[in-house]
Design a protein around this motif. Structure first.
Motif: not given
Length: 780
Positions: A622-625, A610-613, A40-47
């Motif tokens: 989530x990733x903000x452009x 950024x992180x959200x619950x 999960x951490x790996x996929x989060x970083x990759x995407x």
């Protein structure tokens, strides 16, 4: 290449709500297995990347390189849609082995599936096979439209090779593959060995755990089908270690090394123990003999027959450490059945060499059965002292060894000084606050090893903040950068090993030393080198191919037209010229921003995590452009690096046209390795008509001025600026001095007219042109 997960039939959409209440769901999420959490951490970083598939490819290749079998890799994602595909390739060859490495990535959307079925694995391996087969036959050329691309280059290299001895295919995925799935190697009718290597997230986690020290190398000899090792326990001479002497068959040692590769080699020395046919001929010749070429015979080299039975007598053996050992008493004596946390601290060259010989063409497999290696095992009694004792045992074992070829000068003062400076010198931001450092990897794998040996996730994040990944460089990168600046791009194009050999020789002969000033200047060169690479890559003008060749030749041309006087200390100081908050969000990597700026990109963006619950209670990312403000871009445009890169924009077309301008049938890559390619480019005076901005050059305060240097500067500054203007006009009208010299006289005319004094380098150059102009008829 399109992401493959869209084609998989077994990828199902996420299930609808199954009625499990939120509390139970939270418990299930909390109890995710270590592998699932790692994935999960790996996929989060990759995407999080704009191109997740490319990010996965580069990450996987880094892990594979850390194992030690793969060196240089060229990236070129390609899928014909007709059954051929690769995402990267490598190519190596010497007198013993011609080898091709092909890489293909399968990116699986974790929202659709976490697994990759056997059928898809086999299908993708077949795509790489077909790419090789059709390149070998020549039919691939019709599928590659751009003959100047990296893709065409590997197809041509395969097609031109008299014989390829080995093809290693690496299938890489972020998914989990079926347990214990292996595909046996095979041999083609032409005698090429086809190897299949599968790297999934489970394998990555295993290597990650080994690097972190969470998983030790455990070898159970009987479980692996090996005979236990007869041994002698030495008397107890220390309360910290107990020692055993044994003899290990070369075949057993080789197979163990093939499984664990660099992870069984102690981290401080392991990365220099790679074997090439010519790197340790003594070991190789003992094992398989030696038949000299005609040139070698002329130098007195004689034929040697194989003597595998004498290996034990000729070789010093290996020294190893462990934290535990199983010894069983038998009628024949004591035998070792199992070694835990096994590390080879001295003798890595012996180990790697035996393994490499077994893979060479025409090697008799029965020969290796005659090879035996002496081995010492030092078992650490107190596990808490392991981190201190193992490196010390390694250090002293290697110091006492008479054979030093294996580390290839690892202890040379200039390398040690460079490493030391990289641990001491901070990059400071615009507020003069220390923010990060550049990490010199004196031993390959050192950077990742140190990251994984941090105590916890918080310390690992702090480590990467102090040493950002984009600020890590190894000896090969350093060698390419410096040799390019020394105007030997043809040497750089010969590959990492040949380039490093030439670099090492140059540095030792010049007795190079690295104080803080020299370190900063070197990093300035690396920043320029990396920025040129970024400009030629996907963030810039995206060259079709030969990017590495172009970077080397461009760096050399810059050195030539600026008389090697670029102000690299300013490039060092200005690497954090943007505001601290933006610098931190970019992770310190501004090379891509320069690349986008220089290629005309109007809107320059980046991603911030950024992180959200979520409703389930689980923390999500989530990733903000974000867009970079014009005011920040203006700061970058006002740097020395930007002004130097503007020169790159001007000279790039001429360099590209020169490299591509070869006779029909000539291999472009091979041609760039010839000294004539560089000398012919010099003869074209590329960039000689460009006016070099004086504000990118070094000043006199960078030198300890000698009396002779002071006299030169004083003499040049005694001339009226109209003198330089007169020579500039005369040069244009007569053509009797080069366009570059003419342009230079124009630049110093404007420099002096503004009331500025010439630096020593400017003065030296001006006086040389002045004397040349006089000799050719110019009169004051």
């Amino acid at each position: 290449m399109a992401e493959q997960f869209e084609e998989f039939d077994d990828f199902k959409p996420a299930k609808e709500d199954d009625g499990v209440n939120d509390t139970v769901k939270k418990v299930i999420e909390k109890e995710m297995s270590d592998l699932e959490a790692f994935k999960a951490d790996n996929d989060d970083m990759i995407f999080s990347y704009e191109e997740p598939k490319q990010a996965l490819t580069e990450m996987m290749v880094e892990y594979i390189q850390n194992v030690g079998d793969v060196n240089e890799v060229n990236y070129c994602s390609f899928n014909t849609g007709n059954g051929e595909a690769i995402d990267a390739w490598g190519y190596s060859g010497d007198e013993d082995m011609m080898s091709v490495d092909l890489f293909l990535t399968v990116l699986v959307d974790p929202e659709k599936s976490n697994s990759l079925p056997k059928s898809e694995i086999e299908r993708h391996f077949k795509w790489m096979e077909k790419f090789f087969e059709r390149s070998q036959s020549g039919t691939m050329f019709s599928r590659i439209t751009d003959k100047r691309s990296d893709l065409y280059q590997i197809a041509q290299l395969i097609n031109d090779a008299e014989k390829v001895d080995r093809v290693r295919m690496f299938l890489m995925t972020n998914a989990i593959v079926p347990a214990n799935l292996e595909i046996d190697e095979k041999e083609t009718e032409e005698g090429t060995i086809m190897e299949y290597h599968l790297w999934d997230v489970k394998r990555i986690k295993k290597h990650d755990d080994i690097l972190r020290g969470k998983e030790a190398v455990v070898v159970d000899f009987e479980d692996k089908g090996f005979n236990p090792l007869p041994c002698i326990k030495m008397p107890d001479v220390s309360d910290r270690v107990e020692c055993y002497l044994t003899i290990i068959p070369g075949e057993t040692l080789s197979k163990i090394y093939n499984q664990y590769h660099q992870h069984i080699l102690e981290q401080n020395v392991r990365t220099f123990l790679q074997f090439k046919g010519a790197s340790n001929k003594g070991i190789r010749d003992t094992l398989i003999g030696h038949t000299p070429t005609a040139a070698q015979r002329a130098k007195g080299d004689k034929k040697r027959d194989p003597e595998p039975d004498m290996f034990f007598s000729y070789n010093n053996g290996i020294s190893t450490t462990a934290t535990d050992i199983n010894v069983v008493d038998t009628e024949q004596g004591s035998v070792i059945t199992k070694i835990t946390d096994w590390q080879i601290v001295n003798g890595g060259q012996t180990t790697a060499s035996i393994s490499a010989v077994m893979k060479m063409k025409n090697t008799d497999p029965e020969m290796i059965k005659q090879v035996f290696v002496a081995m010492k095992v030092s078992v650490i009694k107190d596990k808490e002292t392991k981190e201190d004792l193992v490196p010390r045992i390694s250090q002293f074992a290697n110091t006492q060894s008479a054979v030093k070829k294996s580390d290839f000068g690892i202890n040379e003062p200039f390398l040690q000084e460079l490493e030391q400076q990289s641990r001491l010198v901070w990059v400071k931001n615009s507020m003069n606050k220390e923010i990060s450092k550049w990490f010199f990897e004196r031993t390959r794998g050192q950077y990742m090893d140190k990251a994984k040996h941090t105590a916890n996730a918080k310390e690992e994040r702090e480590y990467y903040a102090e040493y950002p990944k984009n600020q890590m460089f190894d000896k090969t990168t350093l060698a390419k950068c410096i040799m390019s600046w020394e105007q030997e791009p043809h040497t750089v194009c010969k590959g990492g090993e040949a380039c490093y050999t030439a670099f090492f020789k140059k540095m030792t002969q010049s007795k190079a030393r690295f104080d803080e000033k020299m370190f900063m200047q070197t990093i300035g060169k690396l920043i320029l080198f990396k920025t040129i690479d970024a400009y030629y890559g996907k963030d810039g003008i995206n060259l079709a191919g030969y990017k590495a060749n172009m970077v080397a030749f461009t760096m050399s041309v810059l050195a030539k037209i600026t008389n090697k006087a670029i102000d690299f200390e300013s490039i060092w100081r200005e690497q954090s010229v943007i505001t601290p908050s933006l610098y931190n969000e970019l992770g310190g990597d501004v090379t891509t921003i320069y690349a986008k700026l220089l290629s005309g990109n109007k809107s320059i963006t980046y991603k911030v995590k950024s992180t959200y619950t979520a409703a389930s209670g689980r923390k999500m990312n989530k990733w903000e452009v974000k867009s970079i403000a014009d005011s920040e871009l203006e700061k970058l445009k006002d740097t020395v690096l930007y002004r130097v890169m503007k020169l790159v924009v001007e000279i790039q077309p001429s360099i590209w046209n020169h490299l591509m301008d070869v006779d029909e049938g000539t291999n472009i890559s091979v041609n760039t390795k010839r000294a004539s390619c560089w000398s012919n480019l010099c003869a074209k005076n590329v960039g000689s008509d460009i006016q070099i901005p004086s504000n990118i050059l070094t000043s006199d305060e960078d030198y300890e001025m000698t009396p002779a240097m002071l006299r030169t500067a004083e003499t040049a500054n005694s001339y009226d600026y109209e003198t330089w203007h007169d020579i500039n006009i005369w040069g244009k009208e007569t053509g009797l001095i080069s366009p570059r010299d003419t342009a230079f006289m124009g630049s110093i005319y404007y420099w002096c007219k503004r009331g500025k004094e010439l630096t020593y380098k400017q003065a030296r150059y001006a006086m040389r042109v002045l004397e040349m102009a006089r000799s050719k008829g110019w009169e004051e």
